[in-house]
Design an enzyme around this catalytic site. Sequence first.
Site, PDB file in Angstrom:
ATOM      1  CD  GLU A 116      -2.692   1.188   2.631  1.00 18.91           C
ATOM      2  OE1 GLU A 116      -2.413   0.381   3.533  1.00 18.91           O
ATOM      3  OE2 GLU A 116      -3.639   2.008   2.703  1.00 18.91           O
ATOM      4  CG  ASP A 159      -8.821   0.410   2.783  1.00 28.71           C
ATOM      5  OD1 ASP A 159      -8.841  -0.569   3.543  1.00 28.71           O
ATOM      6  OD2 ASP A 159      -7.798   1.112   2.617  1.00 28.71           O
TER       7      ASP A 159
HETATM    8  N1  HPA Z   1      -4.227  -0.097   5.595  1.00 26.07           N
HETATM    9  C1  HPA Z   1      -3.797  -0.665   6.710  1.00 26.07           C
HETATM   10  N2  HPA Z   1      -4.562  -0.819   7.761  1.00 26.07           N
HETATM   11  C2  HPA Z   1      -5.812  -0.377   7.721  1.00 26.07           C
HETATM   12  C3  HPA Z   1      -6.299   0.220   6.589  1.00 26.07           C
HETATM   13  C4  HPA Z   1      -5.466   0.362   5.464  1.00 26.07           C
HETATM   14  O1  HPA Z   1      -5.829   0.890   4.389  1.00 26.07           O
HETATM   15  N3  HPA Z   1      -7.583   0.543   6.866  1.00 26.07           N
HETATM   16  C5  HPA Z   1      -7.849   0.138   8.111  1.00 26.07           C
HETATM   17  N4  HPA Z   1      -6.780  -0.425   8.635  1.00 26.07           N
HETATM   18 ZN    ZN Z   2      -7.287  -1.997   4.234  1.00 24.87          ZN
END
Ligand code: HPA
Ligand code: ZN
Length: 328
Positions: A190, A268
Amino acid sequence: MPKAELHMHVEGSLEPELMFALAARNGMTVPFPDVESLRRAYVFNNLQEFLDVYHAGTLVLRVEQDFHDMAWAYLQRAAADNVLHAEIFFDTQTHTGHGLSAEVVINGLHRACIDAQSKLGISAALILCFLRHLSEAQAFEALEQALPLRDKLVGVGLASSEQGHPPEKFARVFARARALGFRLVAHAGEEGPPAYIWSALDVLKVERIDHGVQAMRDRNLVERLIKSRVPLTVCPLSNLKLRVFPTLARHNLGAMLEVGLAATVNSDDPAYFGGYINENFTQTFAALGLSAQHAYQLAHNSFAASFIDVSARRALQDRLAEVFETFE
Ligand code: HPA
Ligand code: ZN
């Protein structure tokens, strides 16, 4: 378009209105005067800034009914967007850290999943995410606490602050979960480097990568993901709001599909990132100029990547094909 949603954190679907309602019900206060001023505070420069706000929001969750009501609100929104199957992330560590039991969390969420089937006609399954900024020992503890409720869970995942917390930190926890028959997923790539995607695959042995947008920086990794058909659960509005991409027009979802990656579109944390799954589709399609064929591919990928059994999956894919035949 019928679809599955495979990457959403139920705590991230807690809308300000429900947050205020739960706070009132539990005799607590939200440190904002009203819903509008809370929503205005949802501006983030990176993942960590979001996680801090998200964590503060979970403080209003105190009893089993709160978890039910939060998940039920999400499932109704998902059904309205024609989500036919949802795999819902949650964590227990946040809440046990606030003095609740894992049982309260899981039972409340599970009851909403049962209601989704009986009242909305959609299926839902739960995935327990370990918090990667906490220790391996704490993840083991969370796994042990969940075991009496094993039948209410389909898998485990890995979430929270990515940078500095590589997947391999949880190698032994994932090995144990795998031995117990849990399906495995992990957030990787990410904000973190392609190396984290490699280790999620090779060390944790996950079946899907959550986000994974940084994979496009590594040609060998892209080849590996395509060859082994590993799905990527991409969340465009999340990536925009957390500044992984400066604009949606610069997002690499279109490029991922063009090279043959098994990408899906997901919301998400929809209460924080400005849209549920259909909003993710429409904004991204508008920004990137994607086609109906891309939409079909993404929805098809979402069912293929899901953890539903083969016959149910085929039925859902048939429904999708029918819609596109009509559309053409
Ligand atoms: N990334 C990592 N942890 C998380 C996310 C995310 O997008 N959303 C909620 N916890
Ligand atoms: Zn996530």
